[in-house]
Design an enzyme around this catalytic site. Structure first.
Site, mmCIF file in Angstrom:
data_model
loop_
_atom_site.group_PDB
_atom_site.id
_atom_site.type_symbol
_atom_site.label_atom_id
_atom_site.label_comp_id
_atom_site.label_asym_id
_atom_site.label_seq_id
_atom_site.Cartn_x
_atom_site.Cartn_y
_atom_site.Cartn_z
ATOM 1 N N GLY A 58 5.013 -5.130 -25.245
ATOM 2 C CA GLY A 58 4.116 -3.980 -25.141
ATOM 3 C C GLY A 58 2.825 -4.276 -25.879
ATOM 4 N N CYS A 85 9.091 -10.203 -27.318
ATOM 5 C CA CYS A 85 7.726 -10.016 -27.820
ATOM 6 C C CYS A 85 7.622 -8.761 -28.696
ATOM 7 C CB CYS A 85 6.746 -9.994 -26.654
ATOM 8 S SG CYS A 85 5.064 -10.262 -27.197
ATOM 9 N N TYR A 86 6.999 -7.688 -28.230
ATOM 10 C CA TYR A 86 6.931 -6.488 -29.070
ATOM 11 C C TYR A 86 8.343 -6.048 -29.468
ATOM 12 C CZ TYR A 86 5.988 -1.775 -30.732
ATOM 13 O OH TYR A 86 5.919 -0.639 -31.508
ATOM 14 N N HIS A 175 7.899 -15.011 -23.445
ATOM 15 C CA HIS A 175 8.275 -14.149 -22.315
ATOM 16 C C HIS A 175 9.194 -14.893 -21.347
ATOM 17 C CE1 HIS A 175 5.691 -10.654 -23.092
ATOM 18 N NE2 HIS A 175 4.989 -11.538 -23.765
ATOM 19 N N GLU A 177 10.628 -13.795 -18.844
ATOM 20 C CA GLU A 177 10.568 -13.242 -17.489
ATOM 21 C C GLU A 177 9.477 -13.860 -16.622
ATOM 22 O OE1 GLU A 177 9.740 -11.844 -20.256
ATOM 23 O OE2 GLU A 177 8.024 -10.513 -20.114
ATOM 24 N N SER A 229 4.130 4.554 8.762
ATOM 25 C CA SER A 229 3.008 3.848 9.385
ATOM 26 C C SER A 229 3.491 2.686 10.236
ATOM 27 C CB SER A 229 2.097 3.301 8.284
ATOM 28 O OG SER A 229 2.792 2.295 7.560
ATOM 29 N N GLY A 230 4.797 2.385 10.124
ATOM 30 C CA GLY A 230 5.291 1.201 10.816
ATOM 31 C C GLY A 230 5.222 -0.024 9.929
ATOM 32 N N ASP A 233 7.004 -0.973 4.006
ATOM 33 C CA ASP A 233 7.331 -0.078 2.889
ATOM 34 C C ASP A 233 7.724 1.316 3.381
ATOM 35 O OD1 ASP A 233 6.318 -2.271 1.628
ATOM 36 O OD2 ASP A 233 4.446 -1.323 1.019
ATOM 37 N N SER A 234 6.889 1.874 4.255
ATOM 38 C CA SER A 234 7.190 3.240 4.682
ATOM 39 C C SER A 234 8.416 3.264 5.583
ATOM 40 C CB SER A 234 5.988 3.894 5.370
ATOM 41 O OG SER A 234 5.657 3.227 6.564
ATOM 42 N N LYS A 373 7.242 -6.506 -3.199
ATOM 43 C CA LYS A 373 7.244 -6.561 -1.736
ATOM 44 C C LYS A 373 8.375 -7.431 -1.170
ATOM 45 C CE LYS A 373 4.561 -5.496 1.875
ATOM 46 N NZ LYS A 373 3.826 -4.222 1.986
#
Ligand code: XMP
Length: 517
Positions: A58, A85-86, A175, A177, A229-230, A233-234, A373
């Site tokens: 953070g 880290c933090y 880190h 990650e 929207s096609g 995601d949607s 994504k």
């Protein structure tokens, strides 16, 4: 859920840019993981009963006034804890070690020397030459807290990793990650499997099951609407919500007149296969008349955003009694960390239905808000979506309007649609479509001189934008082969009436953006 009960790991978020990456890495190790604000009450944690807890990094210093902290009771639960880290500095501070305040950040690669090859560093050779880790911190630990043992150091960091002598508490300054930390996956896997005793049983199927159950619990018997929207995601969002509440979800497909060539037909045909409750609204006239005379990019976005709100209001009224709005918000769309802002984190202002929840007082349902994504694409595969849909490039809510520089009028929309269709056709035919993040055409507001046959021409310029990216936060222009660019250019100039010049956009993001407006 039986498949993950007692298997989860909690990530407590102290506001790091990489909190979501930690969660992602845990998921990649096939362990279920939830992100919670750092101040989640300890009794709630006890109720959840996680196998392990990770304290994220953070931006704060432990000495800042009001610096985020945790209850010391957390360390008495007997649940393994990893501070990053933090998170490490906080553990040090709470256990009375010495955190040195620093005016300067150490940022970038460092070589890690492992002093204790057990636990977190199980299976790794102590040879520092192989251990590049990524540092990004201001304060650092100079003296170990009492009852802690140093596990690793680097040139500038005397305590780069440590563990408690008797309690299952571990911490690292680097880190694990981020991809630049070569041993990051090993360190996290060791924490998850060696220390927490997790089982690698989590996968996208479990995600789907869990998410459907969560949506059911949240929505109850309410009605929910969503824009579809096609795009991947949607559509994934709609499929998840549909599986949870069936036809109490109405997915609204708005044709705003700013779609690509053949888009509405293609998308509706796709959605039909899934038997979703889709309502098609042709609002193109309304949008185009709203855009008449508008040249300023922000104004365009505003007009379009308001157009969506109006359509949604009308649809919600028609359906009646709608309480929820489903949105395919992904992690990169969420600007601020949840921890400091509470659950109503700010959404990117350009999100296509931004503004809607406040205006209509709807509660948001965002099942993908912790995913990237590529993870959403995996969920799509799990839900049986066809590849063609899963790997569609993102397309912005304001559509072609932000790719026509200057006023949006039907003739210019027509030119752009034709040019854009050629770009997509050639990208697909050459196999490049699947290798890039986005590819499209932009119509510029200038005309240039050319020669067609024996005639002078004075026509429009089309720019081609093709970019590589992981999450749209940064991007680089794709080095497409010259012969592919030549084919695209020749076809556009020959086939699209009104265009006599094609340029290729070679700007990266930042400082440019992917879209031109
Ligand atoms: P920029 O242009 O900000 O775009 O680099 C990053 C990604 O977001 C998409 N984008 C949008 N998506 N509504 C959307 O749903 C919008 O208003 C919008 N503006 C940009 C863009 O296509 C790229 O993938």
């Amino acid at each position: 859920m039986t498949d993950i009960h007692g298997q989860e790991v909690l990530v407590l978020d102290f506001g790091s840019q990489t909190t979501q990456l930690i969660a992602r890495r845990v998921r990649e190790a096939r362990v279920y993981c939830e992100i919670h604000p750092y101040n989640i009450p300890v009794d709630k944690i006890e109720q959840i009963g996680p196998r392990g807890i990770i304290l994220s990094g953070g931006p704060a210093s432990v000495y800042d006034e009001g610096a985020p902290t945790v209850s010391p009771l957390l360390f008495g639960l007997g649940i393994p804890i990893l501070g990053i880290c933090y998170g490490m500095q906080l553990i040090t501070y709470l256990f009375k070690g010495k955190v040195e305040r620093s005016q300067q950040r150490e940022y970038g690669p460092a070589r890690l020397s492992i002093d204790d090859p057990d636990g977190l560093f199980h299976g790794l050779t102590p040879d520092p030459a192989t251990h590049q880790v990524w540092m990004s911190h201001g304060d650092k630990i100079n003296a170990l807290p009492r009852d802690f043992i140093g596990m690793a150091h680097s040139e500038s960091c005397p305590v780069a990793a440590m563990r408690h002598k008797t309690l299952p508490i571990f911490a690292v300054q680097f880190h694990p990650e981020v991809v630049h930390t070569e041993i990051g996956r090993d360190v996290l896997s060791n924490f998850l499997f060696q220390i927490c005793g997790c089982m690698p049983s989590w996968d996208m199927r479990s995600f789907v099951k869990r998410t459907i159950a969560d949506i059911q619990a949240r929505v109850g018997s309410g009605r929910i609407i969503g824009a579809i929207s096609g795009g991947v995601d949607s559509t994934v969002t709609a499929l998840l919500v549909d599986r949870a509440v069936g036809h109490r979800l109405t997915s609204i497909f708005v044709d705003n007149g700013l779609l690509r060539k053949g888009e509405a037909e293609t998308v509706l045909a796709f959605l039909k296969q899934f038997h979703l409750n889709v309502h098609y609204v042709d609002a193109s006239k309304r949008f185009l008349s709203g855009l008449s005379g508008v040249k300023d990019p922000e104004k365009k976005r505003k007009v379009i955003g308001e157009g969506f709100i109006r359509v949604f209001e009308e649809e919600a009224r028609r359906i009646g009694d709608v309480r929820f709005l489903a949105q395919g918000t992904l992690y990169p769309d969420v600007i601020e960390s949840v921890s400091f802002r509470g659950p109503s984190a700010t959404i990117k202002s350009h999100h296509n239905v931004g503004g809607l929840p406040e205006v209509m007082q709807l509660e948001l349902v965002e099942p993908l808000r912790e995913l990237f994504k590529d993870e959403v694409r995996k969920v799509g595969q799990e839900l049986g979506m066809p590849e063609e849909l899963i790997f569609r490039h993102p397309f912005p809510g304001p559509g072609l309007a932000i790719r026509i520089l200057g006023e949006v009028i039907p003739e210019r929309l027509e030119i752009l649609r034709e040019a854009d269709a050629i770009v997509l056709e050639e990208m697909k035919a050459s196999g490049w479509y699947r290798r890039v993040w986005q590819s499209f055409a932009v119509l510029l507001p200038i005309k240039t001189v050319g020669v067609m046959g024996d005639e002078r021409s004075y026509d429009n310029v089309v720019a081609i934008r093709v970019v590589d990216s992981l999450d749209a936060m940064t991007a680089d222009w794709t080095r497409l082969p010259a012969d592919l660019l030549a084919r695209i250019s020749n076809r556009i100039i020959n086939e699209v009436v009104g265009v006599n010049r094609v340029c290729y956009d070679i700007s990266s993001k930042p400082p440019a953006t992917i879209e031109w407006e």
